[in-house]
Scaffold this active site. Structure first.
Site, PDB file in Angstrom:
ATOM      1  CB  THR A  26     -10.284   0.392   3.398  1.00 15.57           C
ATOM      2  OG1 THR A  26      -9.603  -1.167   3.733  1.00 15.57           O
ATOM      3  CG2 THR A  26     -11.944  -0.347   2.983  1.00 15.57           C
ATOM      4  CG  ASP A  27      -8.397   4.726   4.134  1.00 16.24           C
ATOM      5  OD1 ASP A  27      -8.789   3.406   4.947  1.00 16.24           O
ATOM      6  OD2 ASP A  27      -8.545   5.882   4.020  1.00 16.24           O
ATOM      7  CB  ALA A  28      -3.687   2.523   6.699  1.00 17.61           C
TER       8      ALA A  28
END
Length: 153
Positions: A26-28
């Site tokens: 995932t991203d942030a």
């Protein structure tokens, strides 16, 4: 029909491969980074071959060495997957030619398509030149397509 070490299963004309979304995917914001869907579909294709009894390491090590290499991909992002989602990559054979295969691969969450992709892979020697798909691999893939046709009858 699943071979030792295969994580997915074949139902009808589709290979279903489970994927759990981890933090690293995932991203942030906890949403799956777009390029990771390509990794998920790659794992599913490898698992499909394993489930059909195709030993990719043996293909590389045979006298001439050969492998499947992605030639092109189209991908459509419909809805995001998130951290801890349980996904399934559904893979279906669309076309089987002399040296190429075309597969539709959908990434699903609870049966809903999040991503749709079409992948064309070429069977090539280690030098990068196309080779005919070996008969045993071709027959295994034809068997997958035939299973779906039987269920439609």
């Amino acid at each position: 029909m699943a071979e030792r070490g295969a994580s997915g299963r074949i139902e009808g004309d589709a290979h279903l491969f489970p994927v759990r979304v981890y933090w690293e995917d995932t991203d942030a914001g906890g949403i799956v980074y777009y390029a990771n869907y390509l990794k998920f579909t790659e794992r599913a294709r490898s698992d499909l071959l394993r489930g059909l009894g195709v030993d990719q390491q043996a293909m590389l090590g045979d006298g001439e060495g050969a492998m499947f290499a992605v030639r092109d991909v189209t991908i459509e992002y419909l809805s995001p997957a998130r951290l801890d989602d349980d996904l399934v990559v559904a893979t279906r054979l669309v076309a089987l030619k002399g040296a190429t295969i075309t597969l539709d691969q959908d990434v699903l969450r609870g049966g809903e398509a999040l991503v749709r992709s079409r992948v064309r892979a070429a069977f090539i020697g280690l030098g990068g030149r196309p080779r005919r798909i070996p008969t045993d691999i071709r027959q295994a893939m034809e068997g997958l397509a035939a299973r779906g046709e039987e269920e439609e009858s």
